[in-house]
Design an enzyme around this catalytic site. Structure first.
Site, PDB file in Angstrom:
ATOM      1  CD  GLU A 137      -7.929  -2.099  -4.089  1.00  0.00           C
ATOM      2  OE1 GLU A 137      -6.997  -2.062  -3.270  1.00  0.00           O
ATOM      3  OE2 GLU A 137      -9.036  -2.594  -3.857  1.00  0.00           O
ATOM      4  CG  HIS A 190      -2.212  -0.625   1.059  1.00  0.00           C
ATOM      5  ND1 HIS A 190      -3.404   0.062   1.087  1.00  0.00           N
ATOM      6  CD2 HIS A 190      -2.538  -1.918   0.840  1.00  0.00           C
ATOM      7  CE1 HIS A 190      -4.409  -0.779   0.896  1.00  0.00           C
ATOM      8  NE2 HIS A 190      -3.898  -1.995   0.744  1.00  0.00           N
TER       9      HIS A 190
END
Length: 330
Positions: free
Chosen positions: A105, A37
C-alpha cells in the site's frame, strides 16, 4: 483449529506488542501475526516499529508460530533481503516461522520515492518477488547459488548462507478471486483479511481451484485470516473504540493509493457506525464473537489471527481466552 493473536505494530509500542503476544499465549491463543508498517494508518495510533526486529523478540518470548502479516518485498525491501530475514528467523526458531507476502500500500511503500504503479503491476511484482524468494530458499537449502533477471527484479548470483533445512512457508495475500487462484498455483498458502462472508468464501474456493490445477491438495495448505473485531465491556464502548481506533474498518473503498496518515485522518471523519456492518464485528457479547469466529472457521480458514481494535488488550485476551476460544470447534 488455530486462533492466534494479531500484534498491530502501528498501534502499540514494540515492547507492548511483544508482551501482549506472550500474554495471548498464556490465555490460549496459538501464535502471533505482526503487521509490517512504515507509518500508522492514523496519526493517533502513533507507532510503526520495524517488524523483523519485533518478530525476533516475539520468537524469543513465545512458543507458537509467528510471521509478518504481510510484508511487501517489492518497494521498500528487495525480495532477497526479505528472504534473508525470513530464513534467519526460521533458523533461530525451527518450525515456527512463516512468511506472509502482499502487494503493498502506498502508505508504507511510497516513502522510498519510487513510482507507485497500478494494482495489476503491484500484483505482478508481488508474484515475481515470490518467485525470487522461493528460488533463493530452494537453492540455498541445496547449497547452490542462483540468479534472477525478471521484469521487475534482478538478483545476481548468490545464496543464503544462513538457511534452515526446511524453508518457511510462503503465504500470499489476496483480496480478489484471480489473485487467490494464482496464489493456489504457486504459494504454500493463502492469507487475507476479514470482510463479507461471501467474498471470503469465494477466495477460499478460488484458492482451492488453483491448488488443484497445480496438482496439490488445498486442504493441506494453510488458509490464514487476519480478523479485526471491536470488543469492550459495553456495546457503546466497543463502538467508540471502532470509530476512534480503527475507522479504517468501516471504509468502503480501496486504501491502497492513500499516502499519508493525515489523509486517512480526514477520511476517518466520514465513517459512521453503520459503515462497520458486514465488515467488522462490533459487540460486547462474547457469544456473538464466538459465533463470528466459528463462521470463519466453517468457511475453511484453519488459522485466524485476531485483532481487537481497542486499547483494552489485556482484558480482551483474558475474556476471549476464558469465554470465546474454548467454545470453538475445528
Amino acid at each position: 483449529m488455530h486462533i492466534g493473536y494479531a500484534a498491530m505494530l502501528e498501534q502499540f509500542p514494540p515492547s507492548d506488542a511483544v508482551a501482549y503476544a506472550e500474554l495471548a499465549e498464556r490465555h490460549g491463543f496459538s501464535g502471533t501475526m505482526a503487521t509490517d508498517h512504515f507509518q500508522p494508518w492514523l496519526p493517533q495510533q502513533g507507532q510503526s516499529a520495524h517488524v523483523w526486529s519485533v518478530l525476533g523478540a516475539i520468537g524469543a518470548r513465545t512458543r507458537g508460530d509467528f510471521g509478518p502479516g504481510v510484508t511487501t518485498p517489492t518497494f521498500r525491501t528487495h525480495p532477497a533481503v526479505v528472504a534473508q530475514a525470513s530464513a534467519t528467523l526460521a533458523s533461530m526458531y525451527p518450525g515456527r516461522h512463516w512468511l506472509g507476502i502482499g502487494s503493498g500500500e502506498a502508505l508504507n511503500e511510497h516513502v522510498v520515492g519510487e513510482y507507485w504503479p497500478e494494482a495489476h503491476e503491484r500484483i505482478s511484482r508481488m508474484f515475481e518477488a515470490v518467485e525470487v524468494i522461493r528460488k533463493l530458499f530452494a537453492a540455498s537449502i541445496a547449497g547452490r547459488e542462483v540468479r534472477h533477471h525478471g521484469s521487475h527484479f534482478r538478483m545476481e548470483t548468490t545464496r543464503l548462507w544462513t538457511m534452515p533445512p526446511v524453508a518457511p512457508q510462503v503465504l500470499v495475500a489476496t483480496n480478489g478471486p484471480v489473485t487467490a487462484r494464482r496464489a493456489g498455483k504457486v504459494a504454500d498458502g493463502l492469507i487475507t483479511t476479514g470482510g463479507p462472508y461471501e467474498r471470503l468464501a469465494a477466495l477460499v474456493a478460488r484458492f482451492a481451484e488453483g491448488a488443484r490445477e497445480s496438482g496439490r491438495d488445498a486442504s493441506a495448505m494453510p488458509r490464514v485470516l487476519q480478523l479485526h473485531v471491536s470488543w469492550a465491556e459495553t456495546d457503546a464502548e466497543a463502538m467508540r473504540n471502532a470509530l476512534t481506533e480503527w475507522p479504517i474498518g468501516g471504509m468502503r473503498f480501496s486504501r491502497s493509493d492513500i499516502r499519508s496518515p493525515f489523509e486517512f485522518e480526514q477520511l476517518a471523519r466520514t465513517v459512521r457506525p453503520e459503515d462497520f456492518e458486514g465488515r467488522m464485528l462490533v459487540s460486547s457479547d462474547p457469544d456473538v464473537h464466538r459465533a463470528h469466529l466459528q463462521r470463519h472457521l466453517d468457511l475453511g480458514f484453519d488459522r485466524i489471527y485476531l485483532h481487537n481494535v481497542g486499547r483494552n488488550q489485556q482484558r480482551f485476551l483474558e475474556v476471549f481466552g476464558r469465554d470465546v476460544l474454548p467454545g470453538l470447534r475445528a
